[in-house]
Design an enzyme around this catalytic site. Structure first.
Site, short mmCIF file in Angstrom:
data_model
loop_
_atom_site.label_atom_id
_atom_site.label_comp_id
_atom_site.label_asym_id
_atom_site.label_seq_id
_atom_site.Cartn_x
_atom_site.Cartn_y
_atom_site.Cartn_z
N GLY A 313 1.20 -1.22 -0.13
CA GLY A 313 -0.07 -0.01 0.04
C GLY A 313 0.94 1.33 -0.07
CG ASP A 314 3.46 2.09 3.40
OD1 ASP A 314 2.20 2.49 3.47
OD2 ASP A 314 4.29 1.51 4.29
CB ALA A 315 5.24 0.35 -2.78
#
Length: 362
Positions: A313-315
Site C-alpha cells: 500500500g505504501d508503494a
C-alpha cells in the site's frame, strides 16, 4: 455505479513547476526497520507470532539492540509515509524531488535511519530530540515475518519544528504534501497547518486513512474529520474503507459508495473535486472522482514471485504521487502505483530495488 472514465487529475499540478526542487513533501512517523532472519527460539523469547504486527511492550525494550548484536541485520528506512516518499523518489527519476519531515532521536539508530533515507535520495528534515529513534523489528522465519514497532521519538514531533524557517522553506517549495493517518495520533495540529497552507496556495494535500483504528478511536476520528476538508486525495484499502463506512453510519453500503461519499464531503481547498482511491490487493483499484466510480484492474503476479506483501500500500501511494507530480491523469497515476507495489512485493520489506527505476508508462 459504472466504469466510466473519471475526470483527469492534470489540474492538480503543473509538472513544469516541479523541476529542481522537492515537489513532494511527506510528513509522518519515521521508523528504522531492523530486519533479520531468526530462529524459532527468538520468536519464543519475545512472545511474538509470525504474520502479525504489534506495538512494543516494555518487555521488548532490549530486543532491538540485542537483535543487532546477535544477528546479521538489515537497516531499512521505514514508517508508512517515509516508505511512500522513498518509492516516490525512486519512481520520479528526478534527483531531489522529495522531502520528508518527522522526529528521530539523537542516537546510532537515528544516524542509520538518516543514512538509509538519504541513500534513497530523500531530502530528510528530521526533528531530533532525546528519546530513542523509533524502530520496528522485522523478524523473518521461513519467508514469514513478525513486526514489533516501538514509536518512541516518532511520537514527539511538534508544530514548533514545522514552523521553523528551514521547514517552512521546504513547505513553500513543495507542490504535493502527503501524510498518513498515523501522524494524526502524533501532531494533528501540524497536519491542519499543512492543510491550511494547501488551501491558501492552491497546492495538493494527500492523506492515507492508514488503519481502521484511526476511524475507531474518537479523538483520532475527530482529527481526521477536521483535516478532511483540506484533502484533495484520500487513499485507503478495503478494510479501512469498510471501517470508515461503519463509523460514519454508511450501514450496508459498498466500498464504491463509501468512496463516493468521502469524495463528496465538504472541501475548503478550492473548487477541485476530491479524489478517493481504495486499493483491494489483487482486486481492482477503486477511484471516486466527480461523482463517478472508475475501476482499474491490478496486473496479477505469479504466486511464486511474491516475497512480501508488506508495504504494498505504501508503494502504491509512492508510485501514484510520483506520476501525479509529473502531471499524469488518474489512469497514469494508478498504473504507476500498481507497478510500484508489484516491484516492492517482490522484495523483502519495503526496500527500493537496486538501480534506476525501469517503469515505462504505457
Amino acid at each position: 455505479l459504472n466504469n466510466a472514465i473519471a475526470p483527469t487529475a492534470t489540474w492538480f499540478l503543473d509538472a513544469s513547476d516541479t523541476v529542481n526542487m522537492a515537489a513532494i513533501l511527506g510528513i509522518g512517523n519515521p521508523l528504522l526497520d531492523i530486519s533479520a532472519v531468526v530462529e524459532q527460539d527468538v520468536l519464543d523469547k519475545w512472545g511474538v507470532q509470525l504474520n502479525n504486527a504489534i506495538l512494543a511492550e516494555e518487555k521488548h525494550a532490549p530486543m532491538y539492540a540485542e537483535l543487532a548484536s546477535t544477528h546479521d541485520v538489515e537497516y531499512i528506512a521505514g514508517g508508512a509515509t517515509q516508505n511512500s516518499i522513498r518509492v516516490a523518489q525512486w519512481m520520479s527519476g528526478q534527483p531531489g524531488s522529495t522531502a520528508y519531515v518527522g522526529c528521530i532521536g539523537q542516537d546510532a539508530f537515528g544516524e542509520k535511519l538518516e543514512t538509509a533515507a538519504k541513500a534513497d535520495g530523500v531530502n530528510v528534515c528530521y526533528m531530533k530530540q532525546e528519546k530513542p529513534t523509533g524502530t520496528c523489528a522485522v523478524l523473518v522465519k521461513g519467508g514469514e515475518r513478525s513486526l514489533i514497532a516501538n514509536l518512541s521519538a516518532a511520537n514527539e514531533y511538534k508544530l514548533d519544528h514545522f514552523n521553523t524557517p528551514e521547514i517552512q522553506k521546504v513547505l513553500e517549495a513543495s507542490k504535493i504534501i502527503y501524510s498518513s493517518g498515523f501522524f494524526l495520533t502524533v501532531s494533528a495540529e501540524t497536519a491542519i497547518a499543512c492543510g491550511q497552507h494547501v488551501a491558501a496556495t492552491g497546492k495538493t494535500y494527500c492523506l492515507n486513512l492508514a488503519a481502521p483504528f484511526i476511524m475507531q478511536v474518537p479523538p483520532f476520528k475527530a482529527a481526521l474529520d477536521n483535516l478532511m476538508p483540506y484533502c484533495d486525495f484520500v487513499f485507503g484499502n478495503e478494510s479501512e474503507a469498510a471501517t470508515y463506512g461503519e463509523v460514519a453510519g454508511y450501514t450496508g453500503e459498498s466500498i464504491e459508495q463509501v468512496a463516493l461519499k468521502i469524495a463528496a464531503l465538504p472541501k475548503s481547498s478550492g473548487t477541485r473535486p476530491r479524489v478517493v482511491v481504495f486499493t483491494q490487493g489483487k482486486d481492482p483499484t477503486i477511484v471516486a472522482c466527480g461523482g463517478v466510480i472508475t475501476k482499474y484492474d491490478v496486473p496479477l503476479l505469479a504466486k511464486e514471485e511474491l516475497v512480501d506483501s508488506n508495504g504494498a500500500g505504501d508503494a502504491f501511494v509512492g508510485g501514484f504521487l510520483a506520476y501525479l507530480c509529473k502531471g499524469g491523469d488518474l489512469q497514469d497515476c494508478v498504473s504507476a502505483g500498481n507497478w510500484a507495489a508489484r516491484q516492492i512485493i517482490q522484495q523483502s520489506g519495503c526496500k527500493i530495488p537496486a538501480g534506476n527505476c525501469k517503469y515505462m508508462q504505457s
